[in-house]
Design an enzyme around this catalytic site. Structure first.
Site, mmCIF file in Angstrom:
data_model
loop_
_atom_site.group_PDB
_atom_site.id
_atom_site.type_symbol
_atom_site.label_atom_id
_atom_site.label_comp_id
_atom_site.label_asym_id
_atom_site.label_seq_id
_atom_site.Cartn_x
_atom_site.Cartn_y
_atom_site.Cartn_z
ATOM 1 N N ASP A 3 -5.668 3.300 0.550
ATOM 2 C CA ASP A 3 -4.466 2.938 -0.174
ATOM 3 C C ASP A 3 -4.703 1.587 -0.834
ATOM 4 O O ASP A 3 -5.337 0.696 -0.237
ATOM 5 C CB ASP A 3 -3.241 2.861 0.746
ATOM 6 C CG ASP A 3 -1.955 2.755 -0.050
ATOM 7 O OD1 ASP A 3 -1.397 3.812 -0.410
ATOM 8 O OD2 ASP A 3 -1.515 1.622 -0.342
ATOM 9 N N GLU A 5 -3.009 -1.645 -3.437
ATOM 10 C CA GLU A 5 -1.953 -2.294 -4.207
ATOM 11 C C GLU A 5 -2.629 -2.952 -5.402
ATOM 12 O O GLU A 5 -3.737 -3.488 -5.281
ATOM 13 C CB GLU A 5 -1.211 -3.344 -3.364
ATOM 14 C CG GLU A 5 -0.513 -2.783 -2.141
ATOM 15 C CD GLU A 5 0.509 -1.709 -2.463
ATOM 16 O OE1 GLU A 5 1.094 -1.756 -3.566
ATOM 17 O OE2 GLU A 5 0.714 -0.807 -1.624
ATOM 18 N N HIS A 141 4.608 -0.115 -0.129
ATOM 19 C CA HIS A 141 4.054 -1.121 -1.037
ATOM 20 C C HIS A 141 3.196 -2.171 -0.331
ATOM 21 O O HIS A 141 3.060 -3.282 -0.836
ATOM 22 C CB HIS A 141 5.160 -1.807 -1.842
ATOM 23 C CG HIS A 141 5.956 -0.864 -2.690
ATOM 24 N ND1 HIS A 141 5.378 -0.013 -3.594
ATOM 25 C CD2 HIS A 141 7.292 -0.644 -2.769
ATOM 26 C CE1 HIS A 141 6.318 0.693 -4.203
ATOM 27 N NE2 HIS A 141 7.477 0.343 -3.713
ATOM 28 N N ASP A 146 0.857 1.635 4.416
ATOM 29 C CA ASP A 146 0.894 2.913 3.711
ATOM 30 C C ASP A 146 -0.309 3.793 4.068
ATOM 31 O O ASP A 146 -0.193 5.020 4.140
ATOM 32 C CB ASP A 146 0.939 2.685 2.195
ATOM 33 C CG ASP A 146 2.301 2.181 1.736
ATOM 34 O OD1 ASP A 146 3.211 2.093 2.574
ATOM 35 O OD2 ASP A 146 2.444 1.876 0.543
#
Length: 544
Positions: A3, A5, A141, A146
């Site tokens: 994952d 960001e 987020h 996540d």
């Protein structure tokens, strides 16, 4: 399992700011990476509000390039799993590609699997799926949280897949590509989501059940605007915004980003539309195709033409403009009125029908010499820049004469061409004038949390800084030096034009919630005193 960001949604232009990756073998975690990453660029304020990751948090962290050997080793011989894996894999593939490394692992998407294995949900976002399945402690987020939630979700999906007779990874890879058999259902946004939206200025994103951004809008009262869209008597029942009206029945989720002012909302809306290219937005999304007017002044017999090509040396460019059809018609109108050639490439050896009908001066057959032709080209440029009122007066007299002769269709055609020309002149005049503006717009930040500085150089928004009302002169001076250092580009790009026109419109109107401080580019720090005065006024403003 991975994952990320990022600073935005484009793998080409944006960068990774946090990565979490876990390698699982036989149900055991054998290797893990979880770290913030220095993107080498700024972290946009709206990303900070979504993730909580600030520019200070990523400063000095490892660059993503230093993690590529470990990430490549972890993915070797494995299947890359993520929720909406196309997003994460796209960013990683772009990062590996910039480093000159080939990287293309197999991909398994928990979003695609969930849509095929779990039917009837309004939303298939990660947090919605976890809530439906009873998975606790979901924090959206942030990469680590996540990634862990995706791992638990995958366990549930694998159990559901086994019930369907899918017990092999190759079967799952094939299954995720199958068309969805169940009928697409209409969605509905939960009223509690709408009630939780801000009543102040901000930007809102309307999403479908798969989490795709369908529409980006802005308002000085987000909650009221969203309710207007969703109620039967609102956008759904009117003929306005047809793109959005057709898609409203499938809106399942809404996300809002609060801003401190309408100006910030306008600029953020422009950036998010360009980032997500939502299907229901008609404006701002096609900025990469905004046309220029090009005049090849180095040619003996130059043409005036609308072009979507990027500016190159050796020609004069006007624009860019938002309305491609209008610009093309205006360029053709000026060319025909002044007898400029329209044929491409080298001059032909014989005349075309445009000469016979008086819409070309015939340079191909020696009908005009180079010097006279170039005078016409120079006049065309003056016309398009709004510097030749006589041309417009002549064309208006022609229009009136045609109407007096009862040639109403020809008069209406000329009237429309004059309107097209007026749009080009108006836009070019605004861009030229605003390109000379250097200032700082001091606006309130959301919830009274200090202020935002929109630093404008040459008409372009070059920096967006959050500061406290009591910001030190050294802090303000450093921001100004950073914004006004280096060489300023005079050419307006497609990326610039929307923000320039938004800022220009904003500054033309009377605004009481913001303050403007002019800046001298050669001595930017001289504006510090004015900025501090503006900050002090905002700190004691009645609205606070």
């Amino acid at each position: 399992m991975v994952d990320l960001e990022t600073t935005g949604g484009s793998a080409l232009f944006d960068r990774i700011i946090e990565v979490a990756a876990v390698r699982v073998e036989d149900g055991r975690v054998v290797e893990r990476i979880e770290t913030l990453v220095d993107p080498g660029t700024g972290v946009p304020p709206f990303i900070t509000r979504l993730t909580g990751i600030t520019p200070h948090m990523v400063r000095g962290r490892p660059r993503i390039e230093s993690l590529l050997p470990d990430l490549g080793r972890m993915a070797e011989g494995a299947v890359l799993v993520a929720h909406n894996v196309a997003f994460d894999a796209g960013f990683l593939a772009a990062t590996f590609r910039r480093a000159g490394i080939a990287w293309l692992p197999e991909r398994l998407c928990t979003l695609r699997l969930a849509r095929r294995l779990i039917h009837g949900l309004h939303s298939y976002k990660l947090d919605s799926l976890c809530a439906h399945l009873g998975i606790d402690q979901v924090q959206t987020h942030r990469a680590g949280a996540d990634c862990r939630a995706t791992a638990v979700l995958l366990d549930h999906l694998l159990a559901a897949a086994c019930v369907e007779g899918l017990d092999d990874v190759n079967q799952l890879l094939t299954f995720q590509e199958r068309p969805i058999q169940h009928k697409r259902r209409k969605a509905k946004v939960d009223e509690s989501q709408v009630a939780a939206l801000t009543t102040g200025p901000g930007v809102y994103l309307l999403k479908d059940a798969q989490g795709h951004v369908v529409y980006v809008g802005k308002s000085i009262n987000v909650r009221t605007r969203v309710r207007t869209h969703l109620r039967p008597s609102g956008t759904a029942g009117s003929m306005a915004q047809p793109r959005l009206r057709r898609r409203l029945p499938y809106i399942a989720d809404v996300e809002a980003i609060e801003t401190g002012s309408e100006l910030e909302a306008l600029i953020l809306e422009s950036k998010l539309v360009k980032r997500y290219l939502p299907a229901a937005n008609a404006m701002l999304r096609d900025y990469r195709d905004y046309p220029f007017v090009r005049v090849d002044v180095e040619s003996a017999f130059a043409r005036v033409e609308a072009t979507r090509e990027r500016p190159r040396p050796g020609a004069v460019y006007l624009g860019p403009f938002r309305k491609a059809g209008v610009v093309a018609r205006a360029a053709l109108f000026v060319s025909e009125a002044l007898g400029l050639r329209q044929c491409q490439g080298k001059l032909p050896s014989s005349a075309c029908p445009l000469l016979d009908i008086g819409k070309c001066s015939g340079p191909c057959i020696g009908g005009i010499d180079v010097a006279s032709y170039q005078l016409r080209v120079a006049r065309a440029l003056r016309v398009l820049r709004g510097e030749d009122a006589q041309f417009v007066a002549e064309q208006e007299a022609r229009r009136d004469a045609l109407a007096a002769q009862l040639r109403f269709e020809a008069a209406a055609e000329l009237r429309d061409r004059l309107r097209d020309l007026a749009y080009v002149v108006r836009t070019q005049t605004r861009l030229d004038a605003f390109s000379d503006r250097h200032l700082v717009i001091v606006a309130p930040a959301p919830a009274g949390a200090g202020a935002r500085l929109f630093i404008v150089r040459g008409g372009r928004l070059v920096r967006d800084v959050s500061v406290a009302f009591t910001a030190r002169p050294a802090t303000l001076g450093a921001a100004l030096r950073s914004a006004y250092g280096g060489v300023d580009s005079t050419a307006v790009s497609r990326d610039d034009v929307d923000d320039m026109l938004i800022l220009d419109s904003w500054l033309r109107a009377a605004r009481t919630e913001t303050h403007q401080v002019e800046v001298t580019p050669e001595e930017p720090e001289a504006a510090v005193a004015g900025i501090r005065t503006a900050l002090a006024r905002l700190a004691v403003a009645p609205t606070r």
